[in-house]
Design an enzyme around this catalytic site. Structure first.
Site, short mmCIF file in Angstrom:
data_model
loop_
_atom_site.label_atom_id
_atom_site.label_comp_id
_atom_site.label_asym_id
_atom_site.label_seq_id
_atom_site.Cartn_x
_atom_site.Cartn_y
_atom_site.Cartn_z
N GLY A 61 46.93 -49.46 -87.49
CA GLY A 61 46.74 -50.89 -87.38
C GLY A 61 45.26 -51.23 -87.32
O GLY A 61 44.45 -50.43 -86.84
N SER A 62 44.89 -52.41 -87.79
CA SER A 62 43.51 -52.87 -87.66
C SER A 62 43.28 -53.35 -86.22
O SER A 62 44.21 -53.46 -85.43
CB SER A 62 43.23 -53.99 -88.66
OG SER A 62 43.28 -53.46 -89.97
N GLY A 63 42.03 -53.63 -85.90
CA GLY A 63 41.69 -54.09 -84.55
C GLY A 63 41.05 -53.00 -83.70
O GLY A 63 40.73 -53.23 -82.54
N HIS A 64 40.90 -51.79 -84.29
CA HIS A 64 40.29 -50.67 -83.57
C HIS A 64 38.94 -50.28 -84.18
O HIS A 64 38.46 -49.17 -83.94
CB HIS A 64 41.22 -49.46 -83.59
CG HIS A 64 42.60 -49.74 -83.12
ND1 HIS A 64 42.85 -50.24 -81.87
CD2 HIS A 64 43.80 -49.62 -83.74
CE1 HIS A 64 44.17 -50.40 -81.73
NE2 HIS A 64 44.76 -50.05 -82.85
N LYS A 112 47.63 -41.00 -85.37
CA LYS A 112 47.72 -41.30 -83.94
C LYS A 112 49.20 -41.44 -83.56
O LYS A 112 49.98 -42.03 -84.29
CB LYS A 112 46.98 -42.61 -83.62
CG LYS A 112 45.51 -42.59 -84.02
CD LYS A 112 44.69 -43.72 -83.41
CE LYS A 112 45.12 -45.11 -83.80
NZ LYS A 112 45.09 -45.38 -85.27
N ASP A 117 53.43 -45.46 -86.94
CA ASP A 117 52.47 -44.65 -87.71
C ASP A 117 53.05 -43.29 -88.07
O ASP A 117 52.90 -42.82 -89.20
CB ASP A 117 51.17 -44.44 -86.91
CG ASP A 117 50.42 -45.74 -86.65
OD1 ASP A 117 50.88 -46.53 -85.80
OD2 ASP A 117 49.39 -45.97 -87.30
N HIS A 226 46.35 -51.03 -77.51
CA HIS A 226 46.98 -52.27 -77.98
C HIS A 226 47.33 -53.14 -76.78
O HIS A 226 48.20 -53.99 -76.85
CB HIS A 226 48.26 -51.97 -78.75
CG HIS A 226 48.12 -50.92 -79.79
ND1 HIS A 226 48.33 -49.59 -79.52
CD2 HIS A 226 47.74 -51.01 -81.08
CE1 HIS A 226 48.11 -48.91 -80.64
NE2 HIS A 226 47.75 -49.73 -81.58
#
Lengths: 340, 340
Positions: A61-64, A112, A117, A226
């Protein structure tokens, strides 16, 4: 705390297009280093596929950020697949990335440990294998905070991912076989443990409000990337005590021998000033020295983040000579670069 | 907004010792790169003084990390003097740094235009000159947001400082004379303009509460890096419009010719996710292209921050071939590194 206080303002145009717009920015900022497939949301090494080299693909996921797109380049990843914010990419993306970077020596997927995922990368590996590409999938699960979590069966994968991408990327660059490179990822995962603490929550662009509430004197001990809950809430405390809270479960689990050398990685979760990260690193260094453990290598900064969350994680990797050598090897990515 | 919401939790032990503890962390994290004088709060290039090379010294209040300590190393600064958070270092620190890095070719002081910094650096230059060291003091004042401010007569010095340190550092490394190196700093300052926007305030460790209040739907347009007020408050807006608000005063003042090439620097003020900084860079790149201006070089990330402030600044430098060449030259510091 009032509802109004929970709003998190962001620099965005439309929550739906945050990821593709940011990826277009990555493409424009790093033209010699990466090329970006905006349709499939892939960040690819500019010169991929590298003939004869084992390919490394990660994503999530994006945001990391900078994970994973910031780690694409010589000596680290060949491709990163970007999902929506805090949402796994889909198997088609991963399979496309695998095909793009396969130089004939096979591809390692670094994943991860989050349920979506893991499922999607396994499906992508099958798709790629159907096309004759050898794939090894290695799952990272270094977070000792909790066993099972909101999006995970077993431990979550966090800081070890950054280290595995660097170290296995170096081995691939040096001509390691598929078995070698996957072996480095597994070794790193086995030798690494992490623990995170949040001082605030974060907010996704889609919601614009904080995922959870923390009181003005509370911290979330063992938080996930998250905003998943940790082990417990505690009263806020001096940095010294917070570092003790973080090191204890890591060392209990890792059990490094007296005289060991570790790579100590103090990571910011996005909203914590670098000034404080270096202060935390100083604590980590001192407390490890008190236990007879040497910091042989280090990394301090924002490398695996949770949007604007204020907080930090500590990751310790038990070094050996080979891993230290791989750490020192050249790397040329947007977010980690040395030797070139 | 309730009073409780204004508390900003931090990873600290004691507000009085934040800076020395963080500097001890810098020393522990980067032993081959820098040495740190904890008593005088100086970050020094490990191999300083470099015989025959012009020395570069900068510094200022802490809380803007990685500026300046993260920019000490080959190809950039020889020394950074750290003051208390948002407080100028004192002349004794600057004079000591100047003495430590003087390799016989003189020393350039790069000074952000804040009243305390300018006074203290000028006094330090006199002290050093009394000891026979030639010093050139160059003041950076690139922020077009306001003329005169809370801590400044004239324009404030912001993002151009990072670029001047890199570009003049490269010239010094290549054997430039004192006049050459100071000339690069002046040229960079003349050719560079910046503008910042805040989405939130920040809090110093000493107070622990936010410096100013912003409503849940407000932004501070033209903010300074110590939370100084900007031009005006506006309603929060899409990134596209905010970038327009920032580019317009920069371009009005810089007046780059059609067909110009610029270095575009999108800087995070500390609490804004990298995802959003790349999205902003995409806007900057697109809006400049629409005006016939090319982004020839770029920098995206947190380089001159204001603790945990959410916000960003845009800095544009009008490139020429020589400045582009100096930008590409090797640099080896904790926060900027390439070519080595």
């Amino acid at each position: 705390m009032s509802v109004a206080a929970q709003v998190v303002k962001k620099f965005i145009n439309d929550p739906e297009t945050v990821v593709p717009e940011a990826l277009a920015g990555v493409a424009a900022a790093h033209p010699g280093l990466v090329r970006v497939d905006l349709e499939k949301q892939l960040v690819l090494r500019a010169d991929a596929p590298v003939a004869g080299k084992v390919g490394l693909v990660s994503g999530g996921g994006s945001g990391h950020e900078p994970l994973h797109g910031g780690f694409v380049g010589a000596g680290m990843l060949d491709a990163a697949c970007a999902g929506a914010v805090f949402t796994s990419p889909v198997p088609d993306q991963m399979a496309a990335a695998t095909k793009e970077v396969d130089g004939g020596a096979g591809v390692v997927h670094i994943v991860k440990n989050y349920t979506g995922d893991v499922l999607n990368f396994k499906m992508a590996a099958e798709l790629a294998e159907d096309e004759g590409i050898q794939v090894e999938v290695v799952v990272i699960d270094d977070d000792v905070a909790v066993q099972d979590s909101l999006y995970t069966a077993g431990r979550r994968g966090v800081g070890a991912t950054v280290l595995a991408e660097k170290l296995a990327g170096a081995r691939a660059e040096q001509g390691g076989s598929l078995t070698d490179v996957a072996g480095v990822v597994r070794a790193v995962n086995e030798r690494t443990r992490s623990f995170g603490v949040a001082l605030t929550s974060c907010a996704t662009p889609a919601s614009g409000t904080r995922i959870f509430d923390l009181g003005a004197d509370e911290i979330e001990v063992g938080v996930g990337i998250h905003g998943e809950p940790g082990r417990r809430r505690e009263k806020h405390a001096p940095a010294r005590e917070i570092v003790e809270m973080m090191l204890e479960p890591i060392l209990d689990d890792l059990q490094p021998a007296q005289g060991s050398s570790v790579l100590a990685f103090v990571n910011g979760l996005g909203g914590t000033p670098l000034l404080e990260l270096y202060l935390l690193f100083n604590e980590v260094n001192g407390q490890l020295a008190d236990r007879g453990i040497t910091v042989g290598r280090s990394l301090v900064g924002n490398y695996i983040t949770s949007l604007e969350m204020a907080g930090a994680s500590i990751t310790l990797l038990q070094l050996d000579d080979e891993l230290a050598r791989l750490w020192d090897a050249p790397v040329k990515t947007a977010a980690l670069r040395w030797g070139v």
